[in-house]
Write a protein that holds these residues in place. Structure first.
Motif, PDB file in Angstrom:
ATOM      1  N   PRO A 127       4.822  -7.294  -7.442  1.00 54.55           N
ATOM      2  CA  PRO A 127       5.348  -5.945  -7.166  1.00 54.55           C
ATOM      3  C   PRO A 127       6.805  -5.756  -7.580  1.00 54.55           C
ATOM      4  O   PRO A 127       7.196  -4.667  -8.010  1.00 54.55           O
ATOM      5  CB  PRO A 127       5.187  -5.805  -5.650  1.00 54.55           C
ATOM      6  CG  PRO A 127       4.075  -6.738  -5.301  1.00 54.55           C
ATOM      7  CD  PRO A 127       4.193  -7.881  -6.261  1.00 54.55           C
ATOM      8  N   SER A 128       7.614  -6.815  -7.471  1.00 51.81           N
ATOM      9  CA  SER A 128       9.024  -6.682  -7.826  1.00 51.81           C
ATOM     10  C   SER A 128       9.237  -6.449  -9.321  1.00 51.81           C
ATOM     11  O   SER A 128      10.301  -6.000  -9.746  1.00 51.81           O
ATOM     12  CB  SER A 128       9.793  -7.939  -7.395  1.00 51.81           C
ATOM     13  OG  SER A 128       9.297  -9.084  -8.053  1.00 51.81           O
ATOM     14  N   HIS A 130      12.566   2.406  -2.506  1.00 54.18           N
ATOM     15  CA  HIS A 130      12.520   1.880  -3.867  1.00 54.18           C
ATOM     16  C   HIS A 130      11.681   2.788  -4.758  1.00 54.18           C
ATOM     17  O   HIS A 130      10.802   3.513  -4.291  1.00 54.18           O
ATOM     18  CB  HIS A 130      11.924   0.469  -3.881  1.00 54.18           C
ATOM     19  CG  HIS A 130      10.523   0.417  -3.332  1.00 54.18           C
ATOM     20  ND1 HIS A 130      10.261   0.297  -1.988  1.00 54.18           N
ATOM     21  CD2 HIS A 130       9.321   0.484  -3.950  1.00 54.18           C
ATOM     22  CE1 HIS A 130       8.952   0.290  -1.794  1.00 54.18           C
ATOM     23  NE2 HIS A 130       8.348   0.404  -2.974  1.00 54.18           N
ATOM     24  N   HIS A 131      11.987   2.748  -6.038  1.00 50.65           N
ATOM     25  CA  HIS A 131      11.201   3.437  -7.058  1.00 50.65           C
ATOM     26  C   HIS A 131      10.208   2.437  -7.657  1.00 50.65           C
ATOM     27  O   HIS A 131      10.524   1.265  -7.837  1.00 50.65           O
ATOM     28  CB  HIS A 131      12.135   3.958  -8.161  1.00 50.65           C
ATOM     29  CG  HIS A 131      11.414   4.525  -9.346  1.00 50.65           C
ATOM     30  ND1 HIS A 131      11.027   5.845  -9.417  1.00 50.65           N
ATOM     31  CD2 HIS A 131      11.011   3.943 -10.497  1.00 50.65           C
ATOM     32  CE1 HIS A 131      10.408   6.047 -10.577  1.00 50.65           C
ATOM     33  NE2 HIS A 131      10.404   4.919 -11.248  1.00 50.65           N
ATOM     34  N   SER A 132       9.002   2.910  -7.959  1.00 48.02           N
ATOM     35  CA  SER A 132       7.994   2.043  -8.563  1.00 48.02           C
ATOM     36  C   SER A 132       7.434   2.692  -9.820  1.00 48.02           C
ATOM     37  O   SER A 132       7.624   3.887 -10.058  1.00 48.02           O
ATOM     38  CB  SER A 132       6.848   1.780  -7.575  1.00 48.02           C
ATOM     39  OG  SER A 132       7.311   1.100  -6.429  1.00 48.02           O
ATOM     40  N   SER A 147       0.498   3.396  -4.302  1.00 44.13           N
ATOM     41  CA  SER A 147       1.781   2.798  -3.934  1.00 44.13           C
ATOM     42  C   SER A 147       1.682   1.289  -4.064  1.00 44.13           C
ATOM     43  O   SER A 147       0.576   0.725  -4.177  1.00 44.13           O
ATOM     44  CB  SER A 147       2.166   3.169  -2.494  1.00 44.13           C
ATOM     45  OG  SER A 147       1.321   2.511  -1.567  1.00 44.13           O
ATOM     46  N   ASN A 148       2.832   0.624  -4.040  1.00 39.78           N
ATOM     47  CA  ASN A 148       2.836  -0.836  -4.060  1.00 39.78           C
ATOM     48  C   ASN A 148       2.112  -1.410  -2.851  1.00 39.78           C
ATOM     49  O   ASN A 148       1.395  -2.406  -2.957  1.00 39.78           O
ATOM     50  CB  ASN A 148       4.278  -1.355  -4.092  1.00 39.78           C
ATOM     51  CG  ASN A 148       4.737  -1.741  -5.486  1.00 39.78           C
ATOM     52  OD1 ASN A 148       3.963  -2.258  -6.286  1.00 39.78           O
ATOM     53  ND2 ASN A 148       5.996  -1.487  -5.792  1.00 39.78           N
ATOM     54  N   ILE A 181       7.788  -4.185 -11.033  1.00 40.67           N
ATOM     55  CA  ILE A 181       7.682  -2.761 -11.358  1.00 40.67           C
ATOM     56  C   ILE A 181       8.423  -1.901 -10.328  1.00 40.67           C
ATOM     57  O   ILE A 181       8.164  -0.699 -10.226  1.00 40.67           O
ATOM     58  CB  ILE A 181       6.209  -2.312 -11.440  1.00 40.67           C
ATOM     59  CG1 ILE A 181       5.490  -2.526 -10.101  1.00 40.67           C
ATOM     60  CG2 ILE A 181       5.494  -3.027 -12.561  1.00 40.67           C
ATOM     61  CD1 ILE A 181       4.144  -1.833 -10.019  1.00 40.67           C
ATOM     62  N   SER A 182       9.333  -2.499  -9.571  1.00 44.42           N
ATOM     63  CA  SER A 182      10.046  -1.757  -8.534  1.00 44.42           C
ATOM     64  C   SER A 182      11.523  -2.126  -8.532  1.00 44.42           C
ATOM     65  O   SER A 182      11.894  -3.240  -8.922  1.00 44.42           O
ATOM     66  CB  SER A 182       9.457  -2.066  -7.150  1.00 44.42           C
ATOM     67  OG  SER A 182       8.074  -1.828  -7.117  1.00 44.42           O
ATOM     68  N   PHE A 239       0.349  -0.145 -11.115  1.00 47.12           N
ATOM     69  CA  PHE A 239      -0.138  -0.533  -9.793  1.00 47.12           C
ATOM     70  C   PHE A 239      -1.412  -1.363  -9.898  1.00 47.12           C
ATOM     71  O   PHE A 239      -1.641  -2.280  -9.116  1.00 47.12           O
ATOM     72  CB  PHE A 239      -0.415   0.710  -8.933  1.00 47.12           C
ATOM     73  CG  PHE A 239       0.813   1.345  -8.351  1.00 47.12           C
ATOM     74  CD1 PHE A 239       1.948   0.591  -8.064  1.00 47.12           C
ATOM     75  CD2 PHE A 239       0.842   2.701  -8.075  1.00 47.12           C
ATOM     76  CE1 PHE A 239       3.087   1.178  -7.532  1.00 47.12           C
ATOM     77  CE2 PHE A 239       1.972   3.300  -7.531  1.00 47.12           C
ATOM     78  CZ  PHE A 239       3.092   2.531  -7.264  1.00 47.12           C
ATOM     79  N   VAL A 269      -0.690  -4.987 -10.249  1.00 51.24           N
ATOM     80  CA  VAL A 269      -0.333  -5.594  -8.955  1.00 51.24           C
ATOM     81  C   VAL A 269      -1.600  -5.851  -8.154  1.00 51.24           C
ATOM     82  O   VAL A 269      -1.783  -6.917  -7.562  1.00 51.24           O
ATOM     83  CB  VAL A 269       0.629  -4.680  -8.168  1.00 51.24           C
ATOM     84  CG1 VAL A 269       0.883  -5.253  -6.767  1.00 51.24           C
ATOM     85  CG2 VAL A 269       1.943  -4.524  -8.909  1.00 51.24           C
ATOM     86  N   HIS A 320      10.065   5.925   0.743  1.00 55.28           N
ATOM     87  CA  HIS A 320      10.295   4.515   0.421  1.00 55.28           C
ATOM     88  C   HIS A 320      11.754   4.337  -0.005  1.00 55.28           C
ATOM     89  O   HIS A 320      12.406   5.293  -0.418  1.00 55.28           O
ATOM     90  CB  HIS A 320       9.379   4.054  -0.712  1.00 55.28           C
ATOM     91  CG  HIS A 320       7.926   4.194  -0.417  1.00 55.28           C
ATOM     92  ND1 HIS A 320       7.279   3.458   0.538  1.00 55.28           N
ATOM     93  CD2 HIS A 320       6.977   5.015  -0.956  1.00 55.28           C
ATOM     94  CE1 HIS A 320       6.006   3.788   0.593  1.00 55.28           C
ATOM     95  NE2 HIS A 320       5.797   4.742  -0.309  1.00 55.28           N
TER      96      HIS A 320
END
Length: 314
Positions: free
Chosen positions: A56-57, A39-41, A129-130, A59-60, A46, A49, A37
């Protein structure tokens, strides 16, 4: 890259991998971070979300933005999936080519453990994952919308039968989030759906929730989930899931079109060429006290994928 510096390749940009590349001396090493990915999450959220509580944005954040902070811009980033490691050539084989290394740091983290029943991967919903969290969120909302206009009560109940498998932290959080939807949101946003038509069930194979935590935590989780109208089933292991029918170890069955799997984790698999090395217990990498992978030269493992055993902590 500067050939006079030691080349370090880091596989995985989770908590361990990202903190490692942010703090290592960029003047001494050439560093490449590889992640599938861009991006880091923050995995612990999760479930929020998935239950529409946060976006989602929240936590990412993009790796590239983070890597330019605090002079970290000298870290190279590759959005790729690592397929294997050629230990004789000292390179990582990805889905787009190969990356040479002098030192390799594996920080993959973990993935879902289906305990040998890999067919479940295509049948259940997962939360690692997101993208998976968004999929759960969209499906829950879609089912509520469909159920609100469905005149057949039996069909409506089938649409709204949600099952969570696994009573660890992720399972308790996910079941609780759907329970909050049932207790607090359903009457307000979906007044055409009778409260009793939605069912939220949590199944755990052991005799208590949060088995790795304290007895007090387990009892509190049980009490709070019941207050959120979640049905708790302890000591019940799922044996199979096919055609929307769950079968348990006691022979009982349950129909559900949406099963969320949180029953366990295992290290992400990685193939090695030029050696007969195999990952250890739980798919993790056995290491010494310096995180060096036992049996492999110049390869380290950190974070959840590390298996470091000592006399004090066997």
């Amino acid at each position: 890259m500067n050939s006079s510096k030691t080349r370090i390749v880091v596989l995985g940009g989770g908590f361990a991998g990202l903190n490692f590349v942010k703090h290592i001396d960029k003047d001494k090493f050439d560093i490449t971070l590889v992640d599938r990915h861009n991006h880091h999450s923050f995995p612990p959220l999760f479930y929020q979300v998935a239950s529409s509580e946060i976006d989602p944005s929240s936590i990412s954040f993009p790796f590239r933005r983070e890597l330019v902070k605090k002079a970290s811009g000298r870290v190279k980033f590759h959005m790729e999936s690592a397929r294997s490691v050629d230990v004789s050539r000292h390179c990582v084989i990805t889905d787009h080519g190969s990356i040479p290394y002098d030192k390799l740091v594996i920080a993959f983290g973990t993935t879902n453990n289906f305990f040998g029943n890999d067919a479940l991967k295509d049948e259940v919903y997962t939360l690692k994952s997101n993208d998976q969290a968004i999929r759960i969120r969209n499906e829950i909302l879609y089912r509520c919308e469909r159920a609100s206009i469905e005149p057949d009560r039996e069909k409506r109940r089938r649409m709204l039968t949600f099952v969570v498998i696994g009573g660890g932290p992720a399972g308790v959080e996910m079941a609780g989030a759907i329970g909050e939807l049932k207790r607090y949101i359903l009457r307000r946003d979906y007044p055409d759906i009778p409260l009793e038509d939605m069912t939220v069930s949590l199944y755990e194979g052991r005799d208590k929730l949060l088995a790795s935590m304290s007895a007090e935590s387990s009892e509190t989780a049980l009490k709070d989930l019941k207050s959120l109208l979640v049905d708790i089933h302890l000591g019940r292991q799922m044996k199979s899931y096919a055609d929307n029918l769950l079968t348990f170890d006691d022979g009982s069955t349950l129909y559900s079109e949406m099963v969320i799997w949180t029953a366990g984790v295992t290290g992400r698999p990685l193939e090695f060429e030029g050696t007969d090395f195999r990952q250890g217990r739980g798919g993790r990498f056995p290491t010494d006290r310096f995180c060096r992978v036992t049996g492999l030269d110049d390869i380290f493992a950190i974070g959840d994928v590390n298996l470091m055993t000592t006399e004090e902590y066997p």
